[in-house]
Design a protein around this motif. Structure first.
Motif, PDB file in Angstrom:
ATOM      1  N   ASP A   6      -7.257   6.236   3.007  1.00  0.00           N
ATOM      2  CA  ASP A   6      -7.904   5.262   2.136  1.00  0.00           C
ATOM      3  C   ASP A   6      -7.227   3.892   2.196  1.00  0.00           C
ATOM      4  OD1 ASP A   6      -9.815   7.103   1.113  1.00  0.00           O
ATOM      5  OD2 ASP A   6      -8.281   7.929  -0.219  1.00  0.00           O
ATOM      6  N   ALA A   7      -5.974   3.860   2.665  1.00  0.00           N
ATOM      7  CA  ALA A   7      -5.244   2.598   2.737  1.00  0.00           C
ATOM      8  C   ALA A   7      -5.495   1.850   4.040  1.00  0.00           C
ATOM      9  CB  ALA A   7      -3.741   2.857   2.578  1.00  0.00           C
TER      10      ALA A   7
ATOM     11  N   GLN B 136      -5.811   0.585  -3.030  1.00  0.00           N
ATOM     12  CA  GLN B 136      -4.666   1.317  -2.501  1.00  0.00           C
ATOM     13  C   GLN B 136      -3.382   0.528  -2.690  1.00  0.00           C
ATOM     14  OE1 GLN B 136      -4.873   4.546  -1.535  1.00  0.00           O
ATOM     15  NE2 GLN B 136      -6.888   4.228  -2.403  1.00  0.00           N
TER      16      GLN B 136
ATOM     17  N   PRO C 203       0.798  -1.233   0.000  1.00  0.00           N
ATOM     18  CA  PRO C 203       0.000   0.000   0.000  1.00  0.00           C
ATOM     19  C   PRO C 203       0.826   1.277   0.000  1.00  0.00           C
ATOM     20  CG  PRO C 203      -0.931  -1.597   1.530  1.00  0.00           C
ATOM     21  CD  PRO C 203       0.399  -2.135   1.098  1.00  0.00           C
TER      22      PRO C 203
ATOM     23  N   ALA D 118       0.734   3.328  -3.201  1.00  0.00           N
ATOM     24  CA  ALA D 118      -0.511   3.920  -3.698  1.00  0.00           C
ATOM     25  C   ALA D 118      -0.219   5.234  -4.417  1.00  0.00           C
ATOM     26  CB  ALA D 118      -1.482   4.153  -2.548  1.00  0.00           C
TER      27      ALA D 118
END
Length: 394
Positions: free
Chosen positions: A174-175, A86, A53, A56
């Motif tokens: 968002d991750a 992500q 991630p 991302a």
């Protein structure tokens, strides 16, 4: 490159923010997406890289030419939730993907890329692109794949030029996981797969800013109960879980942006006296919480062959790196000592408080770029936790 390859119609392109267009052949997912173009020098581990991630919002240029040739499987992924987008948004390869040749392969790499929504571009001069990044820095760009080779260049150039980029972006929101969860999977054992967690005598809360699976496996392998919590969780809620130690994970984006809500939480945890261990983004945000600064790097560090010196042992380790921001060494306050340094460019790669069981590193000790040079850091964390528990009155 053969004349036939050169003459074939481009089915994928990379459009840089300055208007430069690089043509090649597409693989993986179709469509168009913006990202920051970096290069990674690792010879192996492309699945781990593309599902980390921390990547991302980035388009990864692989300097090693043979990417995807050993296929793909579901054991080597690093993101907790494969359904979340992500991760790296694009992959740039020197040569096309051949049929897989490895006993651990369960599917073709091209299919694997499609399943994860990662756009691939192959057949370009990755050495020239890497040299350009080294000279000019990591550019914003759009990577696009259309099997019919139909591209609206004007629209793609505008998309690349208009993208705001990673600086100032809180991408960890968002991750991160959306809710707390227990983690029980242990480290991978040759021919046996992943084991279970050892019987634990400690509880570690891992704050997830975009955490990698192998970090959690190694924490569980210490003999710890591991609870993964969202990046936005308050210090009070973390303390309510009664942890013996807190881990601050890796993750994507600008640490200063994520620090707007995470730094107050980390400062409160520092004041609690609990042992704390941070990696990558967690290292950077711990530094921010201690009063230091972070800076955007020119080309970043992305690879599995980076030499880092540990001042506490005097040893040089070969480590895995993935970061586009760094802690400003000159900004470290007097109460903090620099423990690790990159032997490539002298940037900070580790810190520790002089009077508390709190430390962090910039590199990824859970990765295995050869020998497991940095696994000792997890044991160091466990030792700090046990020492701290021993001092607490029964």
């Amino acid at each position: 490159m053969s004349a036939a390859w050169k003459a074939s119609k481009p089915t994928a392109i990379l459009v840089l923010a300055d208007g430069t267009v690089i043509e090649g052949q597409g693989c993986g997912a179709t469509g168009a997406i913006e990202g920051e173009v970096c290069f990674n020098t690792a010879l192996t581990g492309y699945e781990e890289i593309l599902t980390d991630p921390s990547y991302a919002g980035q388009i990864v240029t692989f300097t090693f030419p043979h990417i995807g040739n050993v296929g793909a499987n579901n054991e080597d992924i690093e993101d907790l939730d494969p359904q979340k987008p992500q991760r790296a948004v694009g992959a740039i390869l020197r040569t096309g993907i051949t049929d897989p040749s490895n006993y651990r392969s369960s599917e073709h790499f091209d299919v694997w890329l499609k399943d994860r929504g990662i756009i691939g571009l192959s057949g370009i001069d990755t050495r020239a692109l890497t040299a350009m990044i080294r000279e000019k820095g990591m550019p914003n760009a759009v990577i696009a794949h259309d099997p019919d080779g139909r591209f609206d260049l004007d629209a793609l150039k505008k998309q690349a030029a208009d993208w705001s980029g990673i600086v100032g972006a809180d991408m960890a929101k968002d991750a991160t996981t959306t809710e707390s969860r227990e983690w029980s999977e242990g480290p991978w054992v040759w021919s046996d797969g992943f084991g279970g967690a050892d019987e634990g005598d400690m509880h570690i809360v891992a704050v997830d800013f975009g955490i990698k699976r192998n970090i959690l496996r190694l924490l569980a392998g210490l003999g710890a109960k591991v609870t993964v919590v969202p990046a936005s969780m308050s210090a009070d809620d973390i303390m309510a879980l009664r942890p013996d130690g807190v881990f601050l994970s890796n993750g994507p984006g600008d640490p200063a942006a994520t620090g707007n809500y995470s730094v107050p939480m980390i400062r409160a945890l520092i004041d609690s006296g609990l042992p704390i261990f941070g990696i990558c983004l967690g290292h950077q945000m711990l530094a921010l919480a201690l009063g230091a600064k972070t800076v955007k790097m020119h080309q970043g560090h992305h690879g599995a062959n980076h030499p880092v010196k540990d001042h506490t042992t005097g040893k040089v380790e070969i480590v895995s790196m993935n970061h586009g921001f760094a802690v400003d060494s000159d900004s470290l306050p007097d109460a903090v000592e620099a423990t690790h340094v990159s032997l490539f460019d002298g940037t900070n790669c580790g810190l520790a408080l002089k009077d508390r069981p709190i430390f962090s590193v910039q590199h990824h000790p859970e990765a295995s770029p050869g020998p497991q040079d940095s696994y000792y850091l997890f044991q160091r964390f466990a030792d700090r936790i046990r020492e701290h528990k021993a001092r607490i009155p029964a």
